[in-house]
Write an enzyme that holds these catalytic residues in place. Structure first.
Site, short mmCIF file in Angstrom:
data_model
loop_
_atom_site.label_atom_id
_atom_site.label_comp_id
_atom_site.label_asym_id
_atom_site.label_seq_id
_atom_site.Cartn_x
_atom_site.Cartn_y
_atom_site.Cartn_z
CE1 TYR A 2 58.64 37.88 16.16
CE2 TYR A 2 60.03 36.29 15.01
CZ TYR A 2 59.56 37.57 15.17
OH TYR A 2 60.02 38.57 14.32
CD GLU A 43 62.76 32.17 15.25
OE1 GLU A 43 63.91 32.56 15.10
OE2 GLU A 43 62.44 31.26 16.04
CD GLN A 54 57.08 39.12 22.26
OE1 GLN A 54 58.14 39.77 22.33
NE2 GLN A 54 57.09 37.82 22.13
CB SER A 55 60.18 41.76 17.92
OG SER A 55 60.99 42.38 18.92
CE LYS A 98 56.93 39.15 13.07
NZ LYS A 98 56.75 40.51 12.56
N GLY A 148 60.33 51.24 17.94
CA GLY A 148 61.22 50.08 18.04
C GLY A 148 62.53 50.37 17.31
CD GLN A 149 67.52 47.02 15.64
OE1 GLN A 149 68.61 46.87 16.17
NE2 GLN A 149 66.98 46.07 14.90
CG ASP A 150 63.92 47.02 12.21
OD1 ASP A 150 65.06 47.10 12.72
OD2 ASP A 150 63.49 45.98 11.66
CB SER A 165 60.84 37.05 10.93
OG SER A 165 61.85 36.39 11.62
#
Ligand code: NAP
Ligand code: GDD
Length: 324
Positions: free
Chosen positions: A152, A128, A84-85, A156, A12-14, A126
């Site tokens: 999501y 979020e 699942q981000s 989290k 993934g990105q990170d 997160s």
């Protein structure tokens, strides 16, 4: 002996920025990837690392693959970045989202507790999770109430508290990074920043006429993934296990982000951006602005990027890609 890190969500990105960061620091890096039917798509973000990392197949929902890897590798540090981000997608596939982001975290915490309890564990929590909650001074911080507003966000919150519980009950070295939005040229193009930059560059090059977006009036605190993976490493290497907010402390609306990006390309976003209801969400997080004073003071973390250098880098990357 080289320190060993095990990263879920490594492609993934990170995961990809963290791998580069740890390889440069002299770590032996192991990663878990899910099988993709197009093999080449699996590791595109990791291409520059060539043979410097050790990848194997697995899934947060497949306990046996997690257990066997943790038993075999015996990592010094485990970074659980898999999820699942995508928040909007979490309304469409809530069960998969909650299974992966909540039960998946339970699966890896159990494998870690049983087979490698001397290791350290980082959970990708997160902003979020704050949802619709914000302190009176218009910041969110470690003490702010959690009020998630999406499947999501709820998943989290579960894994955030589960991680804290494993620290308290089993005295394990587990920590949460409560990271605010962070972006890069590696960001998926269905997240708003990379969608805007890609669209603006395509419009500038005459490849696209309009850019369709959803809610332009949500505010986000945006940083660069490169700075944020450095914070993850500092959190897991702190002398005591703890939870930290990681954020830039500045907030911009999606509209501001459009304005800045299009202006950098000598365009007016109002001529090109149109709203499409299909990008609106059943539940929205209207405002995020993080107070990362604890991370700055206790961990000595300091981001190098600003929103301008972040956007400049993303524009440069898309210009190169789309001009080919
Ligand atoms: P990302 O680019 O979407 O990467 C997510 C990774 O998780 C991908 O490698 C994905 O693999 C993997 N994954 C998904 N479901 C899985 C499963 N069931 N088993 C194993 N792996 C699975 O996300 P990111 O931006 O790097 O974010 C990393 C973590 O930080 C995530 O947990 C995210 O929720 C959290 N986070 C991100 C931000 C942000 O702004 N970027 C902020 C706060 C927290 P595939 O490629 O196979 O799908
Ligand atoms: N994706 C997307 N696409 N978002 C849009 C669009 C669009 O066309 N138009 C407006 N937005 C708004 C969303 O409604 C949201 O308010 C904001 O742009 C940011 O959306 P995303 O970029 O999808 O990110 P996010 O804030 O929902 O979630 C990201 O940040 C979280 C941390 O706060 C993800 O990386 C999460 O994994 C992460 O936890």
């Amino acid at each position: 002996m080289k320190k060993k890190a095990f990263i879920t969500g490594i492609n993934g990105q990170d995961g990809s920025y963290l791998s580069s960061y740890l390889v440069d620091k002299g770590y032996k890096v192991y990663g878990l990837v899910r099988r993709n039917s197009i093999n080449e798509h699996q590791t595109t973000r990791l291409d520059i690392l060539n043979n410097k990392i050790d990848l194997s197949y697995g899934d947060l929902l497949d306990e046996s693959s997690l257990e066997s890897k943790i038993r075999k590798i015996k990592p010094d540090e485990i970074y659980n970045l898999a999820a699942q981000s995508h928040v909007k997608v979490s309304f469409e596939i809530p069960q998969f989202t909650v299974k992966t982001n909540a039960i998946g975290v339970l699966n890896i915490l159990e494998a870690y507790r049983k087979f490698c309890p001397k290791s350290r564990f980082y959970q990708a929590s997160s902003s979020e999770m704050f949802g619709v909650s914000v302190d009176k001074d218009k910041f969110q911080r470690e003490t702010t109430k959690l009020a998630p507003n999406s499947p999501y966000g709820c998943s989290k919150v579960f894994s955030f508290y589960l991680t804290k519980f494993y620290r308290r009950a089993y005295k394990l070295f587990v920590c949460n990074g409560i990271l605010f939005n962070h972006e890069s040229p590696f960001r998926g193009t269905n997240f708003v920043t990379n969608k805007i930059v890609k669209g603006a560059v395509a419009i500038k090059l005459g490849l696209q006429k309009k850019l369709e977006l959803g809610n332009l009036d949500a505010y986000r605190d945006w940083g660069h993934s490169k700075d944020y993976v450095e914070a993850m490493h500092k959190i897991i290497n702190h002398k005591v296990p703890d939870d930290f907010v990681v954020a830039s402390g500045k907030t911009y609306s999606v509209r501001d982000f459009c304005n800045i990006t299009f202006k950098k390309l000598n365009l007016n976003y109002k001529d090109y951006v149109v709203q499409n209801k299909k990008y609106l969400r059943p539940g929205e997080v209207p405002f995020l602005k993080g107070d990362a004073r604890r991370a700055r003071k206790i961990l000595g973390w300091k981001p190098k990027y600003t929103i301008h250098t972040l956007i400049d880098e993303m524009i440069e990357s898309w210009t190169k890609t789309l001009s080919k």
